[in-house]
Write an enzyme that holds these catalytic residues in place. Structure first.
Site, PDB file in Angstrom:
ATOM      1  N   GLU A 173      39.806  32.362  26.236  1.00  0.00           N
ATOM      2  CA  GLU A 173      40.872  32.818  25.313  1.00  0.00           C
ATOM      3  C   GLU A 173      41.600  31.616  24.957  1.00  0.00           C
ATOM      4  OE1 GLU A 173      44.178  32.086  26.605  1.00  0.00           O
ATOM      5  OE2 GLU A 173      44.594  34.096  25.485  1.00  0.00           O
ATOM      6  N   CYS A 213      40.590  38.053  29.433  1.00  0.00           N
ATOM      7  CA  CYS A 213      39.686  37.669  30.463  1.00  0.00           C
ATOM      8  C   CYS A 213      38.605  38.340  30.722  1.00  0.00           C
ATOM      9  CB  CYS A 213      40.618  37.786  31.793  1.00  0.00           C
ATOM     10  SG  CYS A 213      42.338  37.161  31.686  1.00  0.00           S
ATOM     11  N   HIS A 264      38.736  40.881  38.968  1.00  0.00           N
ATOM     12  CA  HIS A 264      39.401  39.991  38.154  1.00  0.00           C
ATOM     13  C   HIS A 264      40.631  39.659  38.873  1.00  0.00           C
ATOM     14  CE1 HIS A 264      41.618  37.890  35.032  1.00  0.00           C
ATOM     15  NE2 HIS A 264      42.430  38.950  35.019  1.00  0.00           N
TER      16      HIS A 264
END
Ligand code: CAA
Length: 386
Positions: A79, A111, A233
């Site tokens: 990103e 993400c 994550h």
């Protein structure tokens, strides 16, 4: 056919700050950062290091000459792209010396990008068993100096080689995906830093995990007992823990203890780097594999991927016998230990130094693969033989 992660590696730049120093500078109780957020250190980069630089470092060390000939697809999840049109994967393809008949592109969804890349790679290898795909997650996570998100910044890349008969993790076909149009974190075109509703993002992350975990277990007829570990994550290390605790009410105490112990092993590296955005889940996986003494071949590892905006996915893989021989724990320890600790004043100066892409200029520094020149808005990187 067995398809999955054959090789995996990460890279972070050679600079970091101590979160206690940052807390003092921001007049915050250090326990908020080290316990409340769960971060000890934060990786920091120079202006001459960008996502291509990080990707090069992460990928170069794991690829053999044979791999460079077999790879026919390069995917970068990011990103923090360096161009609105041209994919960084095209530059990476040339710098690495991959054979020309390849497909190269970039994927963006906060993400989550690298997970989309991983799934695309899996499908490609399933259809073309001799192919290998390089998937790289590379990002600079920045919210701004003294901003609410500052303690959750970080930077770095993870590279993965996806192939048939992988040596590390054989991916299952048990994915459960979720999409919800929510503005918890986004970055309008032209904005240097993301817009973020931090507390909403925490809530959406936890709710997304609950939804995909439950639906995944129902769809695949599994329970927590089927998983040797869950890897998350990790925007900051407390985040995955909060999500795990949110589903613990339904689990037996022994399962809770076991999964929390594995979670602690998965955050060893992230505590020292901060958020790698799309690489964070995979840095967590490397940390788990390299720091767990209880994992064994044929264990099932669950992976939770989250990209604000918001997309989530839960999927799993089986550890391949001999997976431990493919890891590089000593090299990763050295990479983290050899970094230079910056004072907060040095970090702020480094943070504020940016490249003016419209200004032709050259740079002198000793960092491999760093940007050596900007000419006509094109970035030229320092290669090994220079
Ligand atoms: N001692 C111990 N703990 C303390 C403390 C102290 N002195 N002071 C505060 N804490 C605890 C708080 O109780 C809180 O813990 P819980 O969440 O478990 O209750 C924690 O420290 C954080 O405190 P606050 O919520 O008050 O902190 P904040 O308002 O400064 O915001 C944040 C924290 C929302 C994470 C912010 O840093 C932020 O916006 N970060 C960026 C967004 C982000 O990372 N979101 C994660 C989900 S989105 C995602 O995953 C995608 C992505 O990568 C961005």
């Amino acid at each position: 056919m067995n398809v999955g992660i054959d090789k995996i590696n990460f890279y972070v730049p050679p600079y970091f700050i101590d979160m206690v120093d940052l807390a003092h500078a921001r007049e915050v109780d250090p326990n908020k950062f080290t316990i409340g957020i769960g971060q000890d250190q934060m990786a920091v980069n120079k202006k001459t290091q960008d996502i291509v630089t990080f990707a090069m470092h992460a990928a170069k060390d794991i690829l053999t000459k044979e791999d460079l000939q077999a790879i026919d697809m390069v995917i970068v999840g990011t990103e923090s792209g360096i161009d609105e049109s041209k994919a960084s994967a095209v530059v990476l393809h040339r710098l690495l010396g991959i054979q020309p008949f390849a497909r190269s592109f970039e994927i963006k969804e906060a993400c989550y990008g690298a997970t989309a890349g991983l799934q695309f790679a899996k499908a490609h290898v399933q259809a073309n068993p001799k192919s290998k795909v390089l998937v790289v997650a590379s990002d600079i996570a920045r919210y701004g100096l003294a901003s609410g998100g500052e303690p959750t910044q970080g930077v770095g890349a993870v590279a993965m080689l996806i192939s048939a008969d992988p040596a590390i993790l054989q991916l299952d076909n048990d994915n459960l995906m979720l999409t919800q149009d929510i503005y918890d974190f986004w970055r309008p075109v032209g904005h240097q830093y993301p817009m973020v509703d931090g507390h909403l993002s925490n809530a959406v992350y936890i709710d997304s995990f609950k939804q995909v975990w439950q639906a995944h277990c129902e769809k695949n007829q599994r329970t927590a007992k089927d998983y040797a570990a869950l890897s998350f994550h990790i925007p900051y290390t407390k985040m995955g823990k909060k999500a795990l605790l949110a589903v613990f009410a339904e689990e037996e105490e022994t399962q809770q203890e076991r999964l929390m112990a594995r979670y602690e092993e998965s955050i060893v590296y992230s505590r020292r780097t901060g958020n790698l955005y799309t690489g964070s889940l995979y840095l967590g996986l490397i940390s788990l594999l390299e720091n767990s003494s209880s994992l064994q071949a044929n264990d099932r590892i669950g992976l939770f991927s989250y990209g604000s905006g918001a997309v989530a996915e839960f999927f799993s893989g089986i550890l391949v016998p001999g997976y431990e021989k493919q890891l590089a724990q000593a090299a990763h320890q050295t990479l983290l230990d050899a970094r230079q600790k910056l004072t907060i004043a040095e970090y702020e100066a480094m943070f504020n130094e940016t490249i003016d892409i419209d200004q032709d200029q050259s740079f002198e520094d000793d960092l491999l693969y760093s940007i050596r020149e900007i000419k006509n808005t094109i970035r030229y990187y320092k290669e090994e033989n220079e």
